[in-house]
Design an enzyme around this catalytic site. Structure first.
Site, PDB file in Angstrom:
ATOM      1  N   TYR A  15     -52.253 -16.873 -20.095  1.00 18.67           N
ATOM      2  CA  TYR A  15     -52.883 -17.621 -19.010  1.00 18.67           C
ATOM      3  C   TYR A  15     -52.718 -19.130 -19.194  1.00 18.67           C
ATOM      4  O   TYR A  15     -52.801 -19.654 -20.304  1.00 18.67           O
ATOM      5  CB  TYR A  15     -54.383 -17.291 -18.927  1.00 18.67           C
ATOM      6  N   LYS A  56     -45.718 -28.861  33.678  1.00 18.52           N
ATOM      7  CA  LYS A  56     -45.374 -28.170  32.434  1.00 18.52           C
ATOM      8  C   LYS A  56     -46.251 -26.970  32.127  1.00 18.52           C
ATOM      9  O   LYS A  56     -47.439 -26.964  32.370  1.00 18.52           O
ATOM     10  CB  LYS A  56     -45.482 -29.146  31.238  1.00 18.52           C
ATOM     11  N   SER A  97     -49.259 -29.933  29.737  1.00 20.46           N
ATOM     12  CA  SER A  97     -48.936 -31.239  29.174  1.00 20.46           C
ATOM     13  C   SER A  97     -49.969 -32.232  29.660  1.00 20.46           C
ATOM     14  O   SER A  97     -50.495 -32.105  30.762  1.00 20.46           O
ATOM     15  CB  SER A  97     -47.539 -31.648  29.638  1.00 20.46           C
ATOM     16  N   THR A 152     -24.300 -12.897  21.371  1.00 21.96           N
ATOM     17  CA  THR A 152     -23.919 -13.310  20.019  1.00 21.96           C
ATOM     18  C   THR A 152     -23.560 -14.778  20.168  1.00 21.96           C
ATOM     19  O   THR A 152     -23.059 -15.175  21.229  1.00 21.96           O
ATOM     20  CB  THR A 152     -22.709 -12.519  19.477  1.00 21.96           C
ATOM     21  N   HIS A 153     -23.844 -15.568  19.164  1.00 20.05           N
ATOM     22  CA  HIS A 153     -23.628 -17.033  19.238  1.00 20.05           C
ATOM     23  C   HIS A 153     -24.370 -17.640  20.435  1.00 20.05           C
ATOM     24  O   HIS A 153     -23.966 -18.667  20.954  1.00 20.05           O
ATOM     25  CB  HIS A 153     -22.139 -17.378  19.351  1.00 20.05           C
ATOM     26  N   ASN A 208     -59.968 -14.560 -17.797  1.00 14.24           N
ATOM     27  CA  ASN A 208     -58.534 -14.379 -17.535  1.00 14.24           C
ATOM     28  C   ASN A 208     -58.226 -12.982 -16.998  1.00 14.24           C
ATOM     29  O   ASN A 208     -57.452 -12.833 -16.062  1.00 14.24           O
ATOM     30  CB  ASN A 208     -57.726 -14.663 -18.802  1.00 14.24           C
ATOM     31  N   SER A 253     -62.750 -24.369  -8.863  1.00 18.55           N
ATOM     32  CA  SER A 253     -62.023 -23.605  -7.842  1.00 18.55           C
ATOM     33  C   SER A 253     -62.981 -22.901  -6.885  1.00 18.55           C
ATOM     34  O   SER A 253     -62.549 -22.159  -6.009  1.00 18.55           O
ATOM     35  CB  SER A 253     -61.101 -22.569  -8.514  1.00 18.55           C
ATOM     36  N   LYS A 266     -54.268 -19.231  -5.796  1.00 12.88           N
ATOM     37  CA  LYS A 266     -55.151 -18.733  -4.740  1.00 12.88           C
ATOM     38  C   LYS A 266     -54.958 -19.421  -3.407  1.00 12.88           C
ATOM     39  O   LYS A 266     -54.769 -18.761  -2.377  1.00 12.88           O
ATOM     40  CB  LYS A 266     -56.607 -18.825  -5.199  1.00 12.88           C
ATOM     41  N   GLN A 278     -54.484 -21.154 -11.531  1.00 15.91           N
ATOM     42  CA  GLN A 278     -55.570 -21.244 -10.570  1.00 15.91           C
ATOM     43  C   GLN A 278     -55.029 -21.661  -9.186  1.00 15.91           C
ATOM     44  O   GLN A 278     -55.665 -21.405  -8.168  1.00 15.91           O
ATOM     45  CB  GLN A 278     -56.605 -22.262 -11.078  1.00 15.91           C
ATOM     46  N   GLU A 320     -44.293 -21.606  19.511  1.00 20.36           N
ATOM     47  CA  GLU A 320     -43.800 -22.732  18.712  1.00 20.36           C
ATOM     48  C   GLU A 320     -44.608 -22.859  17.424  1.00 20.36           C
ATOM     49  O   GLU A 320     -44.060 -23.131  16.352  1.00 20.36           O
ATOM     50  CB  GLU A 320     -43.885 -24.033  19.519  1.00 20.36           C
ATOM     51  N   ASN A 342     -46.236 -24.749  28.691  1.00 19.49           N
ATOM     52  CA  ASN A 342     -45.526 -24.731  27.405  1.00 19.49           C
ATOM     53  C   ASN A 342     -45.869 -23.503  26.559  1.00 19.49           C
ATOM     54  O   ASN A 342     -47.024 -23.079  26.523  1.00 19.49           O
ATOM     55  CB  ASN A 342     -45.874 -25.984  26.599  1.00 19.49           C
TER      56      ASN A 342
END
Ligand code: ARG
Length: 457
Positions: A316, A282, A276, A154-155, A109, A22, A324, A321, A289, A284
């Site tokens: 353990y 464009k 773009s 709303t909506h 551990n 690790s 992480k 492991q 996003e 963007n």
């Protein structure tokens, strides 16, 4: 040669070594690992397990290792199993036998349980000011837009008039709760597990309180099995971060809409938008996003952690492991998103005229028109119906409530008088919404003042 090689008669298969290791991702905890080891060594000396000389050699060696890792004079050994083994082996290489005594009354551990807590605690401590900075940026933008009228939705249908300040402050409130969750999480995380040993504590007369003090924990864990196998704090943090990212993602989605030609409520600074490769016109909102996309990634980290833990018997297991990469990714991703969002928000141009034009269409003052009648004593349900008929009439005649002649109003209800036009003006609709939590400029000003306390350093 492995530190645990005694029982084995063969070297570990290279592929197994790589699979098991690790260090490629836990090396980032080297400072916390060293800090924990120093506290452990200091305590071992105070209870008579290490001599002063041994302790001093260990502390000196660890300080040197930390310095060398920080400057790059010492490189992490990719062949080391993990950061804990690496530091211990390097210490022993440098100071000899005293180094071999460091791991007395400790297991990896409880060591790893300690290190992650120390590491994540530091991460929370640096994330909190960042979330506050975003909160402050929202408040500052809100302060500039107290009277910037926009449609509230709303909506995603125009509903009632609000201000841009009010809209932004909704997010400030969300961030205040996010800060609360981070602080709660830190509090529950801040319990010291060292002394749990591998799983069953230890026969050595450890002074766990001293280690707790040295490492600024609030308490020590009270059950060794739980001490080594609890990862609730990782899950809790990932969950707090998921909620935070969900908030950032909702905001991002709105910015994306607001930047479109359909809305044109805001414009992003050129430095915070992208073009773009084929369409020359464009501009963007890629940043927002990406933030929206990365929210999914952080939820994925949370799902990883929850799923990883759900079937594990005490105590353990190596599965743990895997905690992480998931929690580090959640923290890194959230940090990156907030740091990018702050300057983007600060440099964003607001288009009050477009917001106002949108607010002027769509009959967002219809509720206020019904309220006008209700305030004349007409039951609200009847007032609602009459206003609905007025709206239908306006749509038919291609006009607005503001422009519809009084005679038309009075045909539908005699309680309408010339002051109806004042009652349905956007400024009136807004200015009268003064009850706590409403968008009247002075009410929102109060909200911003209250929020300053949530976000102060
Ligand atoms: N690298 C391990 C982890 O992150 C450290 C603990 C290993 N303990 C063990 N008994 N194999 O979980």
């Amino acid at each position: 040669m492995k530190l645990w090689a005694g029982r084995f008669s063969k070297e570990t298969d290279q592929a197994v070594n790589d699979f098991n290791s690790s260090i490629s991702f836990d090396s980032r905890m080297y400072r916390q690992d060293i800090r924990g080891s120093k506290a452990h060594a200091t305590m071992l000396c105070s209870v008579g397990i290490l001599t002063e000389e041994e302790k001093d050699a260990i502390l000196g060696g660890l300080t040197q290792i930390e310095e060398d890792l920080t400057t790059g004079a010492l490189a992490f050994d990719p062949a080391a199993e993990d950061i804990h083994m690496f530091v211990e082996a390097e210490l022993t290489r440098r100071i000899g036998d005293a180094g071999k005594k460091l791991h007395t009354a400790r297991s990896r551990n409880d060591q790893v349980a300690l290190d992650i807590r120390l590491y994540l605690r530091d991460e929370i401590d640096s994330l909190i000011p960042l979330v506050k900075a975003l909160g402050k940026a929202l408040c500052a933008k809100a302060g500039e837009n107290l009277t910037t009228v926009m449609p509230g939705y709303t909506h995603l249908q125009r509903a009632q008039p609000i201000t841009f300040a009010h809209h932004l402050m909704a997010y400030a409130n969300m961030l205040a709760r996010d800060l609360g969750r981070l602080a709660d999480c830190r509090r529950r995380m801040n319990v010291m597990p060292l002394g749990s040993g591998a799983l069953a504590g230890t026969t050595y007369p450890l002074d766990r309180e001293l280690v707790k003090e040295l490492l600024d924990f609030d308490a020590v864990t009270l059950n060794s099995l739980d001490g080594v196998s609890d990862r609730d704090f990782c899950i809790e943090l990932a969950s707090a971060l998921s909620i935070l990212m969900m908030h950032l993602s909702r905001f991002s989605e709105e910015v994306i809409l607001w930047c479109s030609w359909e809305f044109r409520f805001v414009e992003l600074d050129d430095a915070f938008s992208t073009g773009s490769s084929i369409m020359p016109q464009k501009k963007n909102p890629d940043i927002t996003e990406l933030i929206r996309g990365k929210a999914g990634r952080v939820y994925g980290d949370l799902a990883t952690l929850l799923t990883m833990m759900k079937g594990l018997p005490l105590a353990y297991n190596k599965d743990m492991q895997e905690d992480k990469e998931a929690i580090f990714d959640a923290v890194d991703t959230t940090r990156l998103c907030i740091s990018t969002l702050i300057p983007m928000l600060e440099t964003m141009t607001v288009k009050p005229a477009n917001m106002r034009a949108a607010a002027a269409g769509g009959f967002i003052n219809a509720t206020d028109c019904a309220d006008y009648l209700a305030k004349q004593g007409v039951p609200f349900r009847d007032a609602y119906k009459v206003t609905g008929q007025l709206v239908a009439l306006c749509i038919e005649q291609g006009t607005t409530l503001e422009e519809l002649p009084l005679a038309e109003y009075q045909k539908l209800h005699p309680a309408f008088a010339p002051d109806v036009y004042d009652a349905i003006r956007l400024e009136t609709c807004l200015g009268q919404r003064k009850v706590t939590g409403s968008p009247a400029p002075e009410t929102v000003e109060g909200q911003i003042a209250a929020a300053a306390k949530w976000f102060e350093d």
